[in-house]
Write a protein that holds these residues in place. Sequence first.
Motif, short mmCIF file in Angstrom:
data_model
loop_
_atom_site.label_atom_id
_atom_site.label_comp_id
_atom_site.label_asym_id
_atom_site.label_seq_id
_atom_site.Cartn_x
_atom_site.Cartn_y
_atom_site.Cartn_z
N ARG A 503 0.84 -1.20 0.00
CA ARG A 503 0.00 0.00 0.00
C ARG A 503 0.88 1.25 0.00
N GLY A 504 0.51 2.18 -0.83
CA GLY A 504 1.28 3.43 -0.90
C GLY A 504 0.93 4.23 -2.13
N PRO A 505 1.28 3.73 -3.33
CA PRO A 505 1.00 4.52 -4.52
C PRO A 505 -0.49 4.61 -4.81
N GLY A 506 -0.89 5.69 -5.45
CA GLY A 506 -2.28 5.85 -5.85
C GLY A 506 -2.51 5.25 -7.22
N PHE A 507 -3.73 5.37 -7.72
CA PHE A 507 -4.07 4.77 -9.00
C PHE A 507 -3.33 5.43 -10.16
N ALA A 508 -3.09 6.72 -10.05
CA ALA A 508 -2.38 7.38 -11.14
C ALA A 508 -0.99 6.79 -11.32
N GLU A 509 -0.33 6.47 -10.19
CA GLU A 509 1.01 5.88 -10.27
C GLU A 509 0.98 4.46 -10.82
N THR A 510 0.04 3.65 -10.32
CA THR A 510 0.00 2.27 -10.82
C THR A 510 -0.41 2.23 -12.29
N ARG A 511 -1.32 3.11 -12.66
CA ARG A 511 -1.74 3.13 -14.08
C ARG A 511 -0.58 3.55 -14.97
#
Length: 618
Positions: A503-511
């Motif tokens: 847990r840590g990065p948001g969806f923008a980062e994973t996308r």
Amino acid sequence: MSELRFVVQLHRARRLHYDFRLEVGGVLVSWAVPKGPTLDPKVRRAAFKVGDHPMEYVAFEGVIPAGTYGGGDVIVWDTGAWVPYKDPDPGAALDAGELHVELFGEKLRGRFVMVRTRRDEWLLLKKRDEHAVAGWEPGEHPLSVLSGRSSDEVKADPEWEWRSELPAERAALRLKAEDERTRKAEDERTRKAEDERTRKAEDERTRKAEHANDTEHANKTDHTNKTEHANKTGHTNEAEHTNKAERSNARARKSADKHATTRERMGEGARASVHERGGADAGAPGPEREHTRADERERAAESAIGGLESLRNEAGLDAIGENGTWEVYGRRLRVTNLGKVLFPGRGDEEAVTKRELLRYTARIAPTVVPYLAGRALNLHRFPNGSHAPGFWQKALPAHAPQWLTRWREPGSGTEYLVADEPAALVWAANYGGLEWHPWTSTVDHPDRPSYALVDLDPGDGTAWEDLLVLARLHRTAFEHLGVEAGAKVTGQRGIQIWVPISRGPGFAETRAWVEGLSRSIGAVVPDLVSWAWEKAERGGRARLDFTQNAVNKTLVAPYSPRPAPGAPVSAPITWDELDDPALRPDAFTIRTIGERLSTHGDLFSPVLHTQQSLPPLT
């Protein structure tokens, strides 16, 4: 910047229009779009700025009383996340009169721009990108993305009413609560006699099952003599059956064994490899942790085979006629139309009925629930069977039993099912939820995904072997990056990959990470890949879909049925099975996946426990 919410509500007040609303500064900045948004980049839509709405309105679907502001009916025509691009400050962009947005909705995807022409008059335009579709009209997609209902259906039978004179947190009033309590009381009185018969039949079947176990124990003393006699007379049916099962699973077992000992991707080898590289976030296992995972696989296999509880569940179901009350996993569930065909047969096979689906769901639920627990669940419902049109159900209906775990999404107020016990999944299947789609994030941190998702979506001209090439390239990339990931065939034509992350990065980062990975792989085989969103625009090629990495975007859960003949399921595979010529994306069904689980356990379970950071793409 974290992702924001958007909603488009189809609103029939004095005249039909679409309310386009973006979360900005804690409110819904809103425009009325008479003809609705479009994915056609050649079309300009007039949009008229109206007053801001509270965030509590973001998921409202129901009616507004006549004679009040906006009186009429409202459905959630589309909703999802959005992010600004060009100008990171949407407030400043609005003041300047030009706002560039990227939408991640069910219907609207890609980049749009809003341009002010004069005071409160704006234009809404679709940008030319992979999501653009010539001739796309909103009126051809009329149903709610929350309930699957039309405007007429919501108007005729609304569940909610919006009272704008009340504070926003109390303005949405449920209309059906009292009627539901009355109906439950009446149903309870009429079902007592039937329930008593069900309990007696269940007890009788359980006694028979226990008697069979006692008989088997008593006969163990002469088992050797019987075996010798069978060998002497040539009656080796049991051995032949065992050998047949071994042959049918030989490829998968060989792949699983090789996978566990030679590939540093999933399981022990992968975790040891990450540990040697010093990956602190990877969670290198100790003997106790590995023992725990082995136990979990054993329990998954046992759940597929069934134990005493499974016998009791099935006995209760078998005792019911077409309709009745089923006690399953300690919950009392009203089931109906058990003889209804939900999946046509495949080839010469018999069709799959609702009874068979519920039996499968009860068997598989202990294995599936760990992938659903603590997460909002979207259901793809086919109440009339997979051969009839289906729709997405996100909001939990008013008549749902009170024992179900719920989660109310902050801001929108939408109440979702959280299937954190086996009976909840059985309820969902009984409700017509043929497909189970859990959120990528948990309800305690809905903006922080625990998986990065890769969807290998074949085009009309994509051969299975071409899709395997793309999957093998991902396998190689994960090996190079030292990333653990779980693969599964979809039960239809595709392959999906879940990458567990800390847990840590948001969806923008994973996308962005998945997009970078996918585009790198696509560059290796450009003749196999298209980046267009609509299949009609892809020229028959596959799409590596990274856009599912967004709030409230999902991929189907492992072991979930798919709406196709034979009731195929989305089945986890080992990475080595990509090299097995017998592998097919829809090979496993609700009738056959139990044997695979019994033999190999849950091949997907490492994604539940692996903690890792997404490495730079180099």
